[in-house]
Write an enzyme that holds these catalytic residues in place. Sequence first.
Site, PDB file in Angstrom:
ATOM      1  CG  HIS A 177     -16.527   2.976  38.047  1.00 52.09           C
ATOM      2  ND1 HIS A 177     -16.143   1.602  38.025  1.00 52.09           N
ATOM      3  CD2 HIS A 177     -15.508   3.964  38.498  1.00 52.09           C
ATOM      4  CE1 HIS A 177     -14.707   1.754  38.608  1.00 52.09           C
ATOM      5  NE2 HIS A 177     -14.467   2.896  38.595  1.00 52.09           N
TER       6      HIS A 177
ATOM      7  CG  HIS B  42     -13.553   6.771  38.048  1.00 55.95           C
ATOM      8  ND1 HIS B  42     -13.458   6.402  39.388  1.00 55.95           N
ATOM      9  CD2 HIS B  42     -14.032   8.034  38.247  1.00 55.95           C
ATOM     10  CE1 HIS B  42     -13.948   7.626  40.190  1.00 55.95           C
ATOM     11  NE2 HIS B  42     -14.432   8.292  39.470  1.00 55.95           N
TER      12      HIS B  42
ATOM     13  CG  ASP C  52      -8.821   3.776  36.334  1.00 54.76           C
ATOM     14  OD1 ASP C  52      -9.998   4.432  36.691  1.00 54.76           O
ATOM     15  OD2 ASP C  52      -8.387   3.239  37.432  1.00 54.76           O
ATOM     16  CG  HIS C  53     -12.560   1.006  35.967  1.00 55.17           C
ATOM     17  ND1 HIS C  53     -12.813  -0.182  36.352  1.00 55.17           N
ATOM     18  CD2 HIS C  53     -11.849   1.984  36.787  1.00 55.17           C
ATOM     19  CE1 HIS C  53     -12.085  -0.388  37.732  1.00 55.17           C
ATOM     20  NE2 HIS C  53     -11.520   1.012  37.916  1.00 55.17           N
TER      21      HIS C  53
ATOM     22  CG  HIS D 213     -15.110   4.238  43.654  1.00 51.35           C
ATOM     23  ND1 HIS D 213     -13.937   4.773  44.128  1.00 51.35           N
ATOM     24  CD2 HIS D 213     -14.857   4.347  42.147  1.00 51.35           C
ATOM     25  CE1 HIS D 213     -13.052   5.135  43.242  1.00 51.35           C
ATOM     26  NE2 HIS D 213     -13.489   4.670  42.059  1.00 51.35           N
TER      27      HIS D 213
ATOM     28  CG  ASP E 266     -12.399   1.047  41.261  1.00 50.84           C
ATOM     29  OD1 ASP E 266     -11.838  -0.210  40.974  1.00 50.84           O
ATOM     30  OD2 ASP E 266     -11.846   2.192  40.738  1.00 50.84           O
TER      31      ASP E 266
ATOM     32  CG  HIS F 240      -7.764  -0.456  41.183  1.00 48.37           C
ATOM     33  ND1 HIS F 240      -6.702   0.239  40.092  1.00 48.37           N
ATOM     34  CD2 HIS F 240      -8.886  -0.040  40.955  1.00 48.37           C
ATOM     35  CE1 HIS F 240      -7.526   1.093  39.628  1.00 48.37           C
ATOM     36  NE2 HIS F 240      -8.689   0.986  40.039  1.00 48.37           N
TER      37      HIS F 240
END
Length: 254
Positions: free
Chosen positions: A55, A57, A59-60, A113, A132, A170
């Site tokens: 996805h 975001h 932090d990915h 998410h 996530d 995570h």
Amino acid sequence: MLDLVTIPCLSDNYAFLLHDEKTGKTALIDAPEPLPIEDELEKRGWTLSEIWLTHHHWDHIDGVADLVASTGARVFGAEADKHRLPPLDQSLTPGTSFDFAGHTVEVLDVPGHTIGHIAFYVPAAKAAFTGDSLMAMGCGRLFEGRPEQMWDSLQRLSKLPPDTLICSGHEYTGGNISFALTIEPQNDALRDRRDRVEAARADGLPTVPSLLSDEQETNPFLRAHLSSVKAALHMETADDAEVFTEIRAQKDDF
């Protein structure tokens, strides 16, 4: 044979390497930052071939540009999300599959998410890369999707073989277990998992990936359909999605 490596990134993220020994091809699933990934590749003498994104975001995906620049890896991601992902070499549609080094990779639709969230299931590795969506002892917050969408996504993932490794994004397992115990304090499997997770973290070890069978026994977000969970929430007559919605709301305030 496929080798799977878990790479801690940032403060609590994970990325994963999947390596085929016969062909030498290596895939990275999600790219939170480049340095730990480059270090792991160098240590193992592997060359990065592909990057699969779950996805959009930050932090990915923040490590993608640097990794592509240094390795030339091809980038795979959801067609529906290509407007907010790094440039894609291959756009993917849920319900389809693609080949990695002679192994089938199934693309699963797991919105909730985020709307465009996908997961990757690799039967040969007995692994699902869930980002996530389904997480160790939890599921992602609903930033874009509706509870009903996430419940459907979790049900889709829960139908995979019980020995599937759930490779999620995570290290939230300890906090998720603390919450789960407020729902099912008498769940012996849950209390045993708490002890195992505490021991692993005390030794500095990741609790990800996890077995789907463990998630089915302990993760409250997969257990909203159970009469015992409904009774604990005084929701005996509610449908499964309503119970999931209540559990997600309680976790948001936990």
